[in-house]
Design an enzyme around this catalytic site. Structure first.
Site, short mmCIF file in Angstrom:
data_model
loop_
_atom_site.label_atom_id
_atom_site.label_comp_id
_atom_site.label_asym_id
_atom_site.label_seq_id
_atom_site.Cartn_x
_atom_site.Cartn_y
_atom_site.Cartn_z
CG ASP A 2 -2.05 0.70 1.11
OD1 ASP A 2 -2.22 1.64 0.44
OD2 ASP A 2 -3.12 -0.05 1.67
CG ASP A 37 -4.11 6.09 1.26
OD1 ASP A 37 -5.07 5.34 1.42
OD2 ASP A 37 -3.91 7.00 1.63
CD GLU A 51 -8.64 5.36 -1.09
OE1 GLU A 51 -9.67 5.14 -0.02
OE2 GLU A 51 -7.80 6.08 -0.62
CG HIS A 72 -8.65 -0.83 5.43
ND1 HIS A 72 -8.55 -0.88 3.95
CD2 HIS A 72 -8.10 0.22 5.73
CE1 HIS A 72 -8.00 0.24 3.61
NE2 HIS A 72 -7.78 1.14 4.44
CG ASP A 73 -10.84 2.73 4.77
OD1 ASP A 73 -10.43 2.56 5.70
OD2 ASP A 73 -10.39 3.16 3.59
C1 NOJ Z 1 -7.78 5.62 2.63
C2 NOJ Z 1 -7.57 4.46 3.59
O1 NOJ Z 1 -8.20 3.34 3.08
C3 NOJ Z 1 -7.87 4.85 4.91
O2 NOJ Z 1 -7.80 3.67 5.76
C4 NOJ Z 1 -6.92 5.90 5.33
O3 NOJ Z 1 -7.53 6.43 6.63
C5 NOJ Z 1 -7.11 7.15 4.24
N1 NOJ Z 1 -7.04 6.60 2.93
C6 NOJ Z 1 -5.91 7.91 4.62
O4 NOJ Z 1 -4.90 7.44 4.34
#
Ligand code: NOJ
Length: 556
Positions: free
Chosen positions: A99, A201, A258, A331-332
């Site tokens: 990542d 990310d 992302e 994970h989010d």
């Molecule tokens: C996206 C990530 O998936 C998340 O977990 C993170 O808090 C934010 N970007 C900031 O890096």
């Protein structure tokens, strides 16, 4: 199948290392723990593991605040452990995907520590610094994604710095070529270690507008969402092409960005031959149950037809451009069995229903750890139990909007990222076999006595064995890997159905998303059922949450 790349005919498994497997009894997972589970992953047909950040970090945002881009956090192990993981994975035909968190670093990174000292040091413009407004307030009214102003005052330097996310995550200044080169060097360091790809990310935030001006206030905090102002700013693609040329080009790796804020019609600039990445995570389907699609949202009603449409749009837009990274969990996000189904839904059936869609769609499936077991949300009533930084801001935001603390905690429960981050449930032993410590960093979900990998491995009807069956079918079936996708019954509010076809065969997935019996159209009646979650499937109907795959020949 010959024209597909390796990453288009594999299954990616996302690991949240802190919660996967603890080899040392500290209460947090580590790299050797992951290595010890490679055979389990192999058995699940996994071909690549995406590791969320394992670099040194103060863990304010659990690794998304990096203090050294080319080392391993000591809680996760050593560089030798990482190299061992790569080589053990390779023996099993599994690649490791890292990542990259390049929009921001940790405020404890040496670069920021130097940058903040004064306006003249060698790293003075490695971050985004601005003077206060004449009245001493922040340079703009932008709200960070985790809540509060996106600017924090630095006493040493007598200036504000910008952070799209938490105070501890200062944004790097991509306008500075030295910053870009340092980041590209870091990514190349991991390519030299033999990684199989990158998830990148928050990449849509790296380019900031030329002039910083206040945005329209959109909350009771008198602030304006930074996302609406800085996401996908003109000129970003120049940075990204340089990234591609200096890092990704010429390597047999995959990249998935992302990319909040990139619309379907912009896709050709972002993915595929003309673009930068191989895939982009797109969130329209997982944002449906949220009002506004923002991080502190409350639940809203949604329809199955909308979910199908969102997925259909993504399937169509990646048909000729790039490739689709299919996912329902990460994970989010909360666990999908809670998120997409009613409270009383049978969670085992719901988990199998999602699995059936995920593993028969077009694109590379991304399975989040524990999803293959049907792991569920937590149910914590006290805000102090939550570790997730965004849960705390969501709680405060709800209070600010006038909700009482009971309603506020309900929003947190529904959305909290901790739902997905509780320790992996391996066995019915202490701490679900995740760790021998007395206390784990997040509590284990109470349902681990019944819901765990060990029990599911032994049960032929488990969610885990359904995942295994579908994964094996997918990987040996050309139609499921590259056949055309066609959405069927788009307006039906109970059944999610689509076909995947070649010149010879048609596979049809039909899943009942509702808690009621769903009637199938007559055209389905004489078709051969290949797999079904019910023992005695009926020709004309689907039982609540039943998932079915038909296979039949194309009639000429
Ligand atoms: C996206 C990530 O998936 C998340 O977990 C993170 O808090 C934010 N970007 C900031 O890096």
């Amino acid at each position: 199948m010959n024209n597909l790349n390796w990453w288009q005919k594999t299954i990616v498994y996302q690991i949240y290392p802190k919660s996967f497997c603890d080899s040392k009894g500290k209460g947090t997972g580590d790299l050797n723990g992951i290595t010890s589970k490679l055979d389990y992953l192999k058995k699940n047909s996994v071909g690549a593991i995406w590791l969320t950040p394992i670099y040194p970090s103060p863990m304010v945002d659990n690794g998304y605040d990096i203090s050294n881009y080319t080392a391993i956090d000591e809680n996760y192990g050593t560089m030798a452990d990482f190299e061992n993981l790569i080589s053990e994975a390779e023996k099993r035909g599994i690649k490791i995907v890292m990542d990259l968190v390049f929009n921001h670093s940790s405020n404890k990174h040496a670069w920021f520590q130097e940058s903040k000292q004064n306006k003249t040091n060698a790293k003075a413009d490695w971050y985004i610094w601005r003077d206060a407004k004449p009245d001493g307030s922040a340079p703009t009214n932008w709200r960070s994604i985790f809540g509060g102003s996106a600017w924090t005052w630095c006493e040493e330097r007598h200036q504000f710095y910008l952070h799209t996310f938490a105070v501890e995550q200062p944004d790097l200044n991509w306008e500075n070529p030295k910053v870009r080169q340092a980041l590209f060097d870091a990514a190349n360091f991991w390519i030299d270690k033999g990684v199989g790809g990158f998830r990148i990310d928050a990449i849509t935030y790296i380019k900031k507008p030329k002039i910083f001006v206040d945005g329209e206030v959109d909350g009771k905090d008198d602030l304006s969402s930074i996302h609406n102002i800085t996401a996908n700013t003109e000129g970003i693609l120049d940075f990204l092409h340089e990234f591609k040329d200096k890092v990704f080009a010429g390597h047999d790796i995959f990249t998935v960005g992302e990319a909040n804020g990139v619309s379907a019609n912009e896709l050709p600039d972002w993915v595929g031959e003309r673009g930068v990445f191989d895939m982009l995570f797109e969130f329209s389907h997982v944002n449906l149950p949220l009002k506004n699609g923002e991080i502190w949202c409350r639940p809203t009603d949604w329809k199955l037809s909308e979910l199908k449409q969102a997925i259909n749009n993504s399937q169509n837009s990646t048909k000729s451009t790039g490739w689709y990274p299919a996912f329902f969990e990460n994970h989010d996000k909360p666990r999908c069995v809670n998120y997409f189904f009613s409270k009383n839904a049978d969670k085992i059936k719901a988990a199998k229903a999602i699995a059936t869609i995920l593993l028969t769609m077009r694109g590379t499936p991304f399975v989040f750890q524990g999803q293959e077991l049907g792991m569920t949300n937590i149910d914590w009533n006290d805000i102090d139990c939550y570790n997730d930084i965004s849960s705390h801001s969501q709680f405060d935001f709800a209070l600010q909007e006038g909700f009482n603390s009971v309603a506020a905690i309900d929003f947190v429960k529904f959305f909290s990222r901790d739902n997905a981050r509780t320790p992996m449930q391996w066995t019915s032993e202490k701490n679900a076999g995740f760790s021998t410590a007395n206390k784990t960093w997040l509590p284990v979900n109470e349902n681990y006595l019944e819901l765990n990998a060990d029990a599911e491995n032994k049960n032929p009807d488990s969610v885990l064995n359904w995942y295994r069956q579908l994964s094996e079918l997918r990987l040996k079936t050309p139609e499921l890997l590259q056949g055309d996708f066609e959405l069927l019954l788009p307006a039906d509010e109970k059944i999610f159905a689509f076909s995947r076809k070649s010149d010879k065969n048609i596979f049809v997935t039909a899943v009942n998303f509702s808690a009621e019996i769903a009637e199938l159209p007559t055209s389905f009646a004489d078709k051969k059922i290949l797999l079904d979650t019910e023992k005695n499937p009926a020709e004309k109907i689907l039982q609540p949450f039943e998932a079915r795959i038909y296979k039949f020949q194309v009639t000429k």
